[in-house]
Design an enzyme around this catalytic site. Structure first.
Site, PDB file in Angstrom:
ATOM      1  N   ASP A  15       0.828  -1.207   0.000  1.00  0.00           N
ATOM      2  CA  ASP A  15       0.000   0.000   0.000  1.00  0.00           C
ATOM      3  C   ASP A  15       0.861   1.256   0.000  1.00  0.00           C
ATOM      4  OD1 ASP A  15       0.765  -0.800   2.589  1.00  0.00           O
ATOM      5  OD2 ASP A  15      -0.792   0.392   3.522  1.00  0.00           O
ATOM      6  N   GLU A  28       0.381  -1.743   5.656  1.00  0.00           N
ATOM      7  CA  GLU A  28       1.380  -1.218   6.595  1.00  0.00           C
ATOM      8  C   GLU A  28       1.108   0.243   6.922  1.00  0.00           C
ATOM      9  OE1 GLU A  28       5.412   0.606   7.626  1.00  0.00           O
ATOM     10  OE2 GLU A  28       3.908   1.136   6.134  1.00  0.00           O
TER      11      GLU A  28
END
Length: 444
Positions: free
Chosen positions: A86, A162
């Site tokens: 991400d 994350e």
């Protein structure tokens, strides 16, 4: 020992153009938090083509971890590389983004697009974190291409979530899970058993085994709702029944507390320097289309960085003392997110740091240094492994606008580190014995 000849052979197997293309291709796959599937599929398919036997392990069908392996041919240590899929970005929900970003910020092409310009790789996805991810993927390929088998396993992992998000209030449930379904889920359910771990992220070629955590505290300031025609405004805003008028006094107190907290929270160890920071991140109060009687409550959301020795309870007590002294009336304080920071034990992580130093000296011609404190003052996924007693560091290439050579240099350091930690083995060699019980009578 890894030799100059090893260095030269592995460096020759790193194709800078291929690495650049991989980073750009992966970086240009839209992958905001919650939308990592396409990037995860790409990494899985790349690993499959290159012979790294990937698996998908996830809490949900669309947000999975990708786990590949190389090596495991003999008795050696296992080294896990991880990076996140991400990328930080606006939500692209206009009803939310309008309250956080200016139109110019929303229009910035680097949020979701990557390109090579004037010798530098542009775009947030390259910087965080698919540039470093591409480096360890190519590092594994270079070891394989150059004919270096590994005794221990080299785990290649790509994780969702994350960066975030975090479930808070009505924004809750699986759709808002972040870190819990990434490296945390990978560690517990991914079938990995690392002796050491590296969170591959931009560190300007430095390293740190320290990672900060954070807590988000909701400070709920209470007052009275009064029908607007009946209001009699007091002399000073601090005495107003509507708590919105008292927010200024409370934020002044928070600002003064922040400076004291940050100064007292600085932490230094052999593994790095942590300088946790604090910032108000949101405010909520009232209902704009029901405006006749003000509001009885305003909530401030305060993000507080935590060094590896601090706990959320430390912040709770300190904020309560601050709020009482501010004299703004009733304030309820509650953590709505808590993630503590961690660090590796210096003696336990020393072999990994030594391997990175040796790889940097051999690969780049200079010793490795501790990373800038900014890189040990944030959450990175080496925290997950240090939390579970797996010595871990974060290290990687130049963070902002790296060059193709920066990525190639980082790939070389990763490959040499893996060779040093995992140990070499002849390709095709069968697994013999056990790294824990080499003379295990019950078999390998």
């Amino acid at each position: 020992m890894v030799s100059q000849a090893d260095r030269d052979a592995i460096a020759a197997a790193i194709d800078e153009a291929e690495l650049t293309e991989l980073a750009l291709t992966l970086g240009n796959i839209p992958s905001r938090s919650g939308e990592e599937k396409a990037a995860g599929d790409f990494v899985h398919d790349w690993m499959a083509r290159e012979g790294f036997s990937p698996r998908k392990v996830g809490a949900t069908e669309d947000r999975f971890n990708v786990i590949g392996t190389y090596g495991g041919l003999g008795v050696g240590k296992n080294l896990l590389f991880t990076a996140h899929l991400d990328t930080e970005s606006p939500t692209r929900n206009p009803d939310l983004d309008i309250h956080k970003y200016s139109p110019a910020t929303l229009a910035d092409p680097e949020w979701e697009r990557c390109w090579l310009e004037n010798g530098e790789l542009r775009g947030y996805p390259i910087a965080n974190d698919r540039g470093p991810m591409s480096c360890f993927l190519i590092a594994a390929k270079a070891l394989k291409t150059a004919g270096y088998g590994l005794a221990g396993k080299m785990y290649l992992t790509a994780c969702p979530g994350e960066i975030g998000p975090e479930p808070i209030e009505e924004h809750s449930g699986i759709a808002y899970l972040g870190k819990d379904i990434g490296a945390h889920y990978l560690f517990h359910h991914g079938g990995v058993a690392p002796d050491y771990a590296i969170a591959a992220e931009g560190c300007d070629f430095g390293w740190t085994s320290v990672g900060c955590g954070y807590a988000v505290f909701r400070l709920r300031l209470w007052g009275e709702g009064t029908f607007t025609p009946l209001l009699r405004h007091p002399e000073v805003a601090a005495d107003h029944p509507n708590p919105i008028y008292r927010v200024g006094k409370l934020t002044d107190a928070i600002h003064a507390w922040t400076r004291q907290w940050e100064a007292a929270s600085r932490y230094e160890s052999a593994g790095g320097i942590a300088e946790p920071k604090v910032q108000l991140c949101a405010i909520r109060g009232g209902v704009p289309f029901q405006f006749g009687d003000g509001t009885e409550v305003v909530s401030l959301y305060l993000e507080v960085g935590l060094n590896p020795r601090q706990k959320a309870a430390d912040v709770q007590h300190a904020l309560e003392i601050m709020a009482r002294a501010a004299g703004v009336g009733r304030v309820e304080i509650e953590p709505v997110v808590v993630r503590h920071g961690f660090e590796a034990q210096a003696d336990e992580v020393a072999p990994l740091v030594g391997a990175v130093d040796a790889a940097t000296r051999l690969g780049l011609g200079h010793a490795v240094e501790r990373a800038n404190p900014v890189y040990s003052s944030m959450w990175r996924d080496h925290n997950v492994f240090n939390m579970h007693r797996v010595p871990a560091i974060t290290t990687g290439p130049r963070r902002w606008r790296p060059t193709p050579k920066d990525l190639a240099d980082s790939a070389l350091v990763y490959a040499l580190t893996a060779l040093e930690i995992c140990g070499r083995a002849e390709v095709g060699e069968a697994v013999q014995g056990s790294s824990v019980y080499p003379d295990n009578p019950f078999g390998p």
